[in-house]
Design a protein around this motif. Sequence first.
Motif, mmCIF file in Angstrom:
data_model
loop_
_atom_site.group_PDB
_atom_site.id
_atom_site.type_symbol
_atom_site.label_atom_id
_atom_site.label_comp_id
_atom_site.label_asym_id
_atom_site.label_seq_id
_atom_site.Cartn_x
_atom_site.Cartn_y
_atom_site.Cartn_z
ATOM 1 N N LEU A 103 0.848 -1.203 0.000
ATOM 2 C CA LEU A 103 0.000 0.000 0.000
ATOM 3 C C LEU A 103 0.876 1.243 0.000
ATOM 4 O O LEU A 103 1.924 1.263 0.645
ATOM 5 N N ASN A 104 0.409 2.286 -0.710
ATOM 6 C CA ASN A 104 1.170 3.533 -0.674
ATOM 7 C C ASN A 104 0.951 4.236 0.669
ATOM 8 O O ASN A 104 0.195 3.760 1.526
ATOM 9 N N ALA A 105 1.633 5.370 0.835
ATOM 10 C CA ALA A 105 1.631 6.062 2.133
ATOM 11 C C ALA A 105 0.205 6.407 2.566
ATOM 12 O O ALA A 105 -0.208 6.130 3.711
ATOM 13 N N LEU A 106 -0.565 7.003 1.644
ATOM 14 C CA LEU A 106 -1.930 7.418 1.990
ATOM 15 C C LEU A 106 -2.773 6.223 2.417
ATOM 16 O O LEU A 106 -3.452 6.256 3.455
ATOM 17 N N ASP A 107 -2.710 5.143 1.658
ATOM 18 C CA ASP A 107 -3.524 3.964 1.980
ATOM 19 C C ASP A 107 -3.058 3.272 3.258
ATOM 20 O O ASP A 107 -3.865 2.681 3.978
ATOM 21 N N ASN A 108 -1.760 3.365 3.553
ATOM 22 C CA ASN A 108 -1.273 2.813 4.818
ATOM 23 C C ASN A 108 -1.907 3.524 6.018
ATOM 24 O O ASN A 108 -2.045 2.938 7.085
ATOM 25 N N VAL A 109 -2.266 4.780 5.836
ATOM 26 C CA VAL A 109 -2.914 5.535 6.919
ATOM 27 C C VAL A 109 -4.416 5.220 6.939
ATOM 28 O O VAL A 109 -4.994 4.903 7.985
ATOM 29 N N VAL A 110 -5.038 5.268 5.762
ATOM 30 C CA VAL A 110 -6.498 5.082 5.678
ATOM 31 C C VAL A 110 -6.906 3.677 6.122
ATOM 32 O O VAL A 110 -7.967 3.482 6.728
ATOM 33 N N VAL A 111 -6.045 2.694 5.868
ATOM 34 C CA VAL A 111 -6.398 1.297 6.171
ATOM 35 C C VAL A 111 -6.708 1.103 7.668
ATOM 36 O O VAL A 111 -7.512 0.241 8.038
ATOM 37 N N ALA A 112 -6.157 1.955 8.509
ATOM 38 C CA ALA A 112 -6.397 1.821 9.955
ATOM 39 C C ALA A 112 -7.835 2.150 10.330
ATOM 40 O O ALA A 112 -8.287 1.809 11.426
ATOM 41 N N THR A 113 -8.574 2.807 9.433
ATOM 42 C CA THR A 113 -9.949 3.212 9.781
ATOM 43 C C THR A 113 -10.971 2.133 9.410
ATOM 44 O O THR A 113 -12.142 2.249 9.762
ATOM 45 N N ILE A 114 -10.533 1.100 8.705
ATOM 46 C CA ILE A 114 -11.478 0.074 8.242
ATOM 47 C C ILE A 114 -12.150 -0.608 9.434
ATOM 48 O O ILE A 114 -11.480 -1.034 10.371
ATOM 49 N N GLY A 115 -13.456 -0.665 9.388
ATOM 50 C CA GLY A 115 -14.210 -1.375 10.431
ATOM 51 C C GLY A 115 -14.403 -0.584 11.702
ATOM 52 O O GLY A 115 -15.028 -1.073 12.645
ATOM 53 N N VAL A 116 -13.912 0.655 11.749
ATOM 54 C CA VAL A 116 -14.100 1.463 12.958
ATOM 55 C C VAL A 116 -15.424 2.213 12.831
ATOM 56 O O VAL A 116 -15.615 2.972 11.879
ATOM 57 N N PRO A 117 -16.360 1.976 13.769
ATOM 58 C CA PRO A 117 -17.649 2.666 13.688
ATOM 59 C C PRO A 117 -17.438 4.183 13.649
ATOM 60 O O PRO A 117 -16.620 4.715 14.391
ATOM 61 N N GLY A 118 -18.157 4.845 12.743
ATOM 62 C CA GLY A 118 -18.054 6.302 12.662
ATOM 63 C C GLY A 118 -16.982 6.788 11.710
ATOM 64 O O GLY A 118 -16.913 7.971 11.413
ATOM 65 N N ALA A 119 -16.135 5.879 11.231
ATOM 66 C CA ALA A 119 -15.100 6.292 10.280
ATOM 67 C C ALA A 119 -15.744 6.422 8.910
ATOM 68 O O ALA A 119 -16.153 5.443 8.311
ATOM 69 N N GLY A 120 -15.866 7.635 8.410
ATOM 70 C CA GLY A 120 -16.584 7.852 7.150
ATOM 71 C C GLY A 120 -15.641 8.145 6.012
ATOM 72 O O GLY A 120 -14.435 7.900 6.104
#
Length: 232
Positions: A103-120
Amino acid sequence: MNTESFPDAIVRARALALHFDDGETQALDGVDIAIRAGEFVAVVGPSGCGKSSLLNIIGTLEAPTTGEVFFRAQPYGGIRDPSLFRRQHIGFIFQSFNLIPTLNALDNVVVATIGVPGAGSDQVARARELLEKLGLRDRMAHFPNKMSGGERQRVAIARALINTPDLILADEPTGSLDSANSAAVLTLLTDIQKERGLTLIMATHDPSVSARADRIIHMRDGKIALPQDPAP
Ligand SMILES: Nc1ncnc2c1ncn2[C@@H]1O[C@H](COP(=O)(O)OP(=O)(O)OP(=O)(O)O)[C@@H](O)[C@H]1O
Ligand SMILES: [Mg+2]
């Protein structure tokens, strides 16, 4: 230390032991700590004294051999989904970054929000904003193997912050950074600490980092030590 002494503790641990190799290695050997909400605590001590072990247990990545840990009033033994608990409450900055190589830098950060309630959908914008604040505006599409150690470390810091955690566990977060970037990362973390009452527990060998902490916990041989304890 009396672990009952902070009524506002966010993390409390009693009599923690972590043994490896059938008890031959005692990474932790009777650790009691209480961390106040909103505190910046530096954990210092020689290599092998148990700093990463302590952070890993507080971060629910490792279970202690014996002892108890509480997050506010919640005993760790009662956490049903440790992975969700971590993503909701804890930001981890690992000693070894642990970025996903595909994953690139941006996706490495965004991936942490997967499955977190409220993460839009605004999580991508938030990830961009964090990476920009960390000086990585031109590195968002880069993959980890095309980034320097310091750049990877800053991506890991953005990833730890994206879910607005209550607690950041940082294992040598400035270890790969030059002094200018190290100061910028510390300022970012301490600004968030003050703005949002974020609690920061940071293992470090860098005296300029521990000097900025509210409190320093010294460790030696798997135990909490007094600062004046002589080296063995
Ligand atoms: N999985 C493991 N198996 C066996 N021993 C381990 C394991 N993990 C850690 N240890 C040992 O436990 C002790 C504490 O390790 P830990 O990683 O907590 O130290 P540290 O204070 O973080 O050191 P450093 O400053 O080098 O990062 C060390 O002696 C280490 O070799
Ligand atoms: Mg370590």
